[in-house]
Design a protein around this motif. Structure first.
Motif, mmCIF file in Angstrom:
data_model
loop_
_atom_site.group_PDB
_atom_site.id
_atom_site.type_symbol
_atom_site.label_atom_id
_atom_site.label_comp_id
_atom_site.label_asym_id
_atom_site.label_seq_id
_atom_site.Cartn_x
_atom_site.Cartn_y
_atom_site.Cartn_z
ATOM 1 N N GLN A 57 46.714 26.720 87.287
ATOM 2 C CA GLN A 57 47.593 27.429 88.230
ATOM 3 C C GLN A 57 48.734 28.123 87.496
ATOM 4 N N ILE A 58 49.326 27.430 86.542
ATOM 5 C CA ILE A 58 50.453 28.009 85.807
ATOM 6 C C ILE A 58 49.989 29.179 84.955
ATOM 7 N N VAL A 59 48.856 29.018 84.268
ATOM 8 C CA VAL A 59 48.320 30.097 83.431
ATOM 9 C C VAL A 59 47.993 31.318 84.292
ATOM 10 N N GLU A 60 47.367 31.104 85.440
ATOM 11 C CA GLU A 60 47.050 32.220 86.342
ATOM 12 C C GLU A 60 48.327 32.918 86.817
ATOM 13 N N LYS A 62 49.244 36.778 86.108
ATOM 14 C CA LYS A 62 49.494 37.652 87.266
ATOM 15 C C LYS A 62 50.844 38.352 87.123
ATOM 16 N N ARG A 63 51.798 37.657 86.549
ATOM 17 C CA ARG A 63 53.144 38.213 86.341
ATOM 18 C C ARG A 63 53.185 39.182 85.161
ATOM 19 N N MET A 99 60.018 32.076 87.390
ATOM 20 C CA MET A 99 58.862 32.007 88.282
ATOM 21 C C MET A 99 58.984 30.863 89.284
ATOM 22 N N ARG A 100 60.047 30.085 89.160
ATOM 23 C CA ARG A 100 60.308 28.929 90.025
ATOM 24 C C ARG A 100 59.225 27.860 89.898
#
Length: 152
Positions: free
Chosen positions: A6-9, A13-14, A68-69
């Motif tokens: 999730q973090i890598v995605e 995405k950012r 990114m919170r």
């Protein structure tokens, strides 16, 4: 619970690069669970896995994850900045009980303030996005020691 995928995605995405150094930083971060950690704590954990990663890489990664919170900075009024993981769908920050003697930080997950938030919104016309509560006092261990000192 956030996971590495999730973090890598979210990073991709950012538009952020996911380098091997950043990846090992995320891996170590996830092993810390919900503990409060400093950048130095994170750096020490990363160095054990990859001695080539520099402190500046850790600082940049922490800054990006905070923007990114995905992590949040905490201030427990002791002069040290600490961080903790955030859930992607977290509605409210949790609260902290802070011992004035030993500095222990105890998390309080209960949502005691939801009724108060609702009342404030209704009476004041103020839309609350979030809140944070720090309660200062003495943990049970320190209180027992202090009580013992009174009777010596």
């Amino acid at each position: 619970m956030n996971n590495e995928t999730q973090i890598v995605e979210a990073l991709r995405k950012r538009g952020n690069k996911v380098t091997p150094q950043r990846l090992v930083t995320i891996e170590v971060l996830l092993t810390m669970g919900q503990q409060h950690f400093s950048v130095e704590d994170l750096f020490q954990g990363v160095k054990l896995r990859n001695p080539e990663v520099g402190m500046s890489t850790i600082y940049r990664t922490v800054q990006i994850l905070e923007e990114m919170r995905l992590i949040t900075k905490r201030n427990f009024d002791d002069g040290f900045a600490r961080y903790e993981l955030c859930e992607l769908d977290e509605k409210h920050w949790h609260h902290h009980l802070i011992c004035l003697k030993c500095g222990k930080v105890i998390e309080m997950q209960d949502e005691y303030l939801e009724a108060l938030e609702k009342e404030i919104e209704e009476k004041k016309g103020f839309i609350i996005i979030n809140h944070e509560l720090k309660v200062y006092g003495y943990c049970s261990d320190c209180y027992k020691i202090m009580e013992g000192e009174k009777f010596d």
